[in-house]
Design an enzyme around this catalytic site. Sequence first.
Site, PDB file in Angstrom:
ATOM      1  N   TRP A 194      35.240  34.656  53.039  1.00 16.89           N
ATOM      2  CA  TRP A 194      36.279  34.248  52.091  1.00 16.89           C
ATOM      3  C   TRP A 194      35.884  34.665  50.691  1.00 16.89           C
ATOM      4  CZ3 TRP A 194      36.453  28.122  51.772  1.00 16.89           C
ATOM      5  CH2 TRP A 194      35.147  27.601  51.809  1.00 16.89           C
ATOM      6  N   HIS A 222      51.416  36.479  36.672  1.00 17.16           N
ATOM      7  CA  HIS A 222      52.354  37.616  36.681  1.00 17.16           C
ATOM      8  C   HIS A 222      51.580  38.907  36.959  1.00 17.16           C
ATOM      9  CE1 HIS A 222      55.744  35.195  34.970  1.00 17.16           C
ATOM     10  NE2 HIS A 222      54.698  34.399  34.781  1.00 17.16           N
ATOM     11  N   HIS A 281      55.383  40.129  41.817  1.00 15.09           N
ATOM     12  CA  HIS A 281      55.366  38.714  41.449  1.00 15.09           C
ATOM     13  C   HIS A 281      56.742  38.196  41.099  1.00 15.09           C
ATOM     14  CE1 HIS A 281      55.106  40.401  37.328  1.00 15.09           C
ATOM     15  NE2 HIS A 281      55.720  39.289  36.980  1.00 15.09           N
ATOM     16  N   ASP A 312      59.074  35.680  38.650  1.00 12.07           N
ATOM     17  CA  ASP A 312      59.218  35.041  37.335  1.00 12.07           C
ATOM     18  C   ASP A 312      60.116  33.817  37.491  1.00 12.07           C
ATOM     19  OD1 ASP A 312      57.883  37.230  36.275  1.00 12.07           O
ATOM     20  OD2 ASP A 312      59.567  37.929  35.053  1.00 12.07           O
ATOM     21  N   HIS A 364      59.189  30.681  32.572  1.00 14.84           N
ATOM     22  CA  HIS A 364      58.398  31.782  32.004  1.00 14.84           C
ATOM     23  C   HIS A 364      58.875  32.125  30.600  1.00 14.84           C
ATOM     24  CE1 HIS A 364      56.165  35.442  31.628  1.00 14.84           C
ATOM     25  NE2 HIS A 364      57.151  36.244  31.911  1.00 14.84           N
ATOM     26  N   HIS A 416      64.763  39.078  30.367  1.00 14.21           N
ATOM     27  CA  HIS A 416      64.048  37.797  30.454  1.00 14.21           C
ATOM     28  C   HIS A 416      64.813  36.706  29.704  1.00 14.21           C
ATOM     29  CE1 HIS A 416      60.522  40.287  31.585  1.00 14.21           C
ATOM     30  NE2 HIS A 416      60.005  39.190  32.071  1.00 14.21           N
TER      31      HIS A 416
HETATM   32 MN    MN Z   1      56.534  38.318  35.108  1.00 15.86          MN
END
Ligand code: MN
Length: 258
Positions: free
Chosen positions: A62, A70, A74, A76, A80, A209
């Site tokens: 492991w 991010h 990924h 959002d 964010h 965004h």
């Molecule tokens: Mn992002």
Amino acid sequence: MSATLAALVADLAAGRLRVVDLTQPLGPATPVIELPPIFGASPPYSEEVISRYDAQGPGWYWKTIHLGEHTGTHFDAPVHWVTGKDLPNNTTDTIPVERFIGPACVIDVTAECVLDPDYLLEPEHILAWEATHGRIPAGAWVLLQTGWSKRSDPAEFFNADENGPHTPGFSKAASELLAYERDILGVGVETVGTDAGQAGGFDPPFPNHTIMHGAGKFGLASLTNLDQLPPTGAIVIAAPLKIVDGSGSPVRVLAITE
Ligand code: MN
């Protein structure tokens, strides 16, 4: 079992449906967005082995991993962005899980992006796509196919010069159309973020965004294999890790398609 689920199992087993991995590998080579040095930086992915069938753990392997929320392919979450900070259920652990699954609308602008790396999707392009493929339904993932995931060299992926990165994205008006008039789940892109490379200088800065997260919508960045999906007809599953108060998370994005 419901007829729908039984048919899903049978169709997957028979190969009438297949699962497409829209996810990039996640490791030390994963490119991470770079912001101007006045801002905090997201670190590159790093890892260390805890044990690998050795004195630290003779029967098991492991690792510890260290990365920003991010990083790589990924998700959002609305929190964010400052525009989404006060919305309900705006973090990775509180978003209702039904909202991680939706039909995909894939808008292919690969040819346009070859000619113009700063290409912006505009409302007229969305309406032209809808004239052929039908209206984007509420609750859809809108995926912008740009060919950018083919750029395996980080320099080509970021495509930066003295004026910053040059990568495609969405105009403010296109983001408003998708968020307000189509009520989509969110957008997905092949580039490092959901805004265009030059979007820091737009009005408002980073309009995708700003608008998407302010409307409670999501983003998916660094997708790949969008060229294996039809314009409509696939279903996308993108469930982030249940990070408490998380702004986003690396995610394994899967599409089920004919
Ligand atoms: Mn992002």
